[in-house]
Design a protein around this motif. Structure first.
Motif, PDB file in Angstrom:
ATOM      1  N   THR A  73       0.829  -1.205   0.000  1.00  0.00           N
ATOM      2  CA  THR A  73       0.000   0.000   0.000  1.00  0.00           C
ATOM      3  C   THR A  73       0.863   1.255   0.000  1.00  0.00           C
ATOM      4  N   HIS A  80      -5.611   6.040  -0.742  1.00  0.00           N
ATOM      5  CA  HIS A  80      -4.444   5.172  -0.755  1.00  0.00           C
ATOM      6  C   HIS A  80      -4.475   4.299  -2.001  1.00  0.00           C
ATOM      7  N   LEU A  81      -3.307   3.803  -2.383  1.00  0.00           N
ATOM      8  CA  LEU A  81      -3.154   2.918  -3.527  1.00  0.00           C
ATOM      9  C   LEU A  81      -2.773   1.538  -3.031  1.00  0.00           C
ATOM     10  N   SER A 169      -4.006  -3.160  -9.780  1.00  0.00           N
ATOM     11  CA  SER A 169      -3.894  -2.241  -8.656  1.00  0.00           C
ATOM     12  C   SER A 169      -5.245  -1.602  -8.374  1.00  0.00           C
ATOM     13  N   GLU A 170      -5.336  -0.958  -7.236  1.00  0.00           N
ATOM     14  CA  GLU A 170      -6.609  -0.381  -6.818  1.00  0.00           C
ATOM     15  C   GLU A 170      -6.390   1.002  -6.219  1.00  0.00           C
ATOM     16  N   VAL A 171      -7.304   1.928  -6.551  1.00  0.00           N
ATOM     17  CA  VAL A 171      -7.318   3.268  -5.985  1.00  0.00           C
ATOM     18  C   VAL A 171      -8.501   3.353  -5.031  1.00  0.00           C
TER      19      VAL A 171
END
Length: 206
Positions: A73, A80-81, A169-171
């Motif tokens: 993270t 956060h990413l 990936s996630e935002v």
């Protein structure tokens, strides 16, 4: 040491400990394993084993490639990413210590692959480049691949490849609240596996 100096030193120590604790603390709203689970579906590999909520091992169906995949993270203001990193470990024929970084050349269009040495003996850079450049299949896959970071490290008698893709990936935003997963497309999935297989092929010759 007088009282003022001691008080200042203690204050600085508390600040450093506070920063260290904050850096290790998971960001608010982080769901360990969520992003890795979505990446698992993108990869479509039958042999995918969970080691922990944020770490998995994956093996290609033909047993030619063994990978570790982990979540990490990165906290930013009100968001956060969550990124996933692919790791490949291989035995090295010689012992040493070095750190290389691969990246695309060109400011707007990709013009090639550049290899930069961060640490280690300079002779190793020439050896690595001499093996990378003639491998047209690896070069083609690298040019296609949308990666953020690609590091090659030598530790003793082991090579370590660490690759972070832009997908998988996630935002996560807190205000306004939303989550967005950036999928690993089929084309990028194939290029990713081709790059890791190509680096395995090259590093086994060093």
């Amino acid at each position: 040491m007088n009282r003022v100096t001691l008080t200042t030193a203690m204050s600085a120590l508390r600040q450093k400990l506070s920063e260290l604790f904050s850096a290790q603390r998971a960001p608010a709203g982080y769901q360990p394993g969520r992003t890795l689970g979505q990446l698992r579906r993108n990869l479509g590999l039958a042999r995918f084993e969970w080691v922990s909520p944020t770490l998995a091992r994956a093996i290609l169906d033909d047993d030619s490639l063994h990978l570790e995949i982990c979540e990490r993270t990165e906290s930013q203001l009100l968001m956060h990413l969550v990124m996933t990193e692919f790791s490949l470990r291989l035995p090295a024929s010689t012992e040493g210590a070095a750190h290389f970084e691969l990246h695309h050349g060109g400011a707007i269009r990709r013009t090639g692959i550049c290899c930069r040495q961060r640490t280690g003996e300079r002779a190793l850079l020439g050896q690595l480049q001499a093996c990378l450049q003639p491998d047209s299949a690896l070069h083609g896959a690298l040019m296609l691949l949308d990666f953020k970071r690609l590091h090659i490290e030598l530790h003793g008698r082991q090579w370590l490849v660490r690759l972070e893709h832009m997908g998988g990936s996630e935002v996560v935003n807190r205000m306004p609240a939303f989550r967005r997963y950036i999928a690993l497309s089929r084309v990028q999935r194939d290029a990713l596996l081709a790059v890791l297989a190509g680096l395995q092929r090259v590093l086994r010759t060093l």
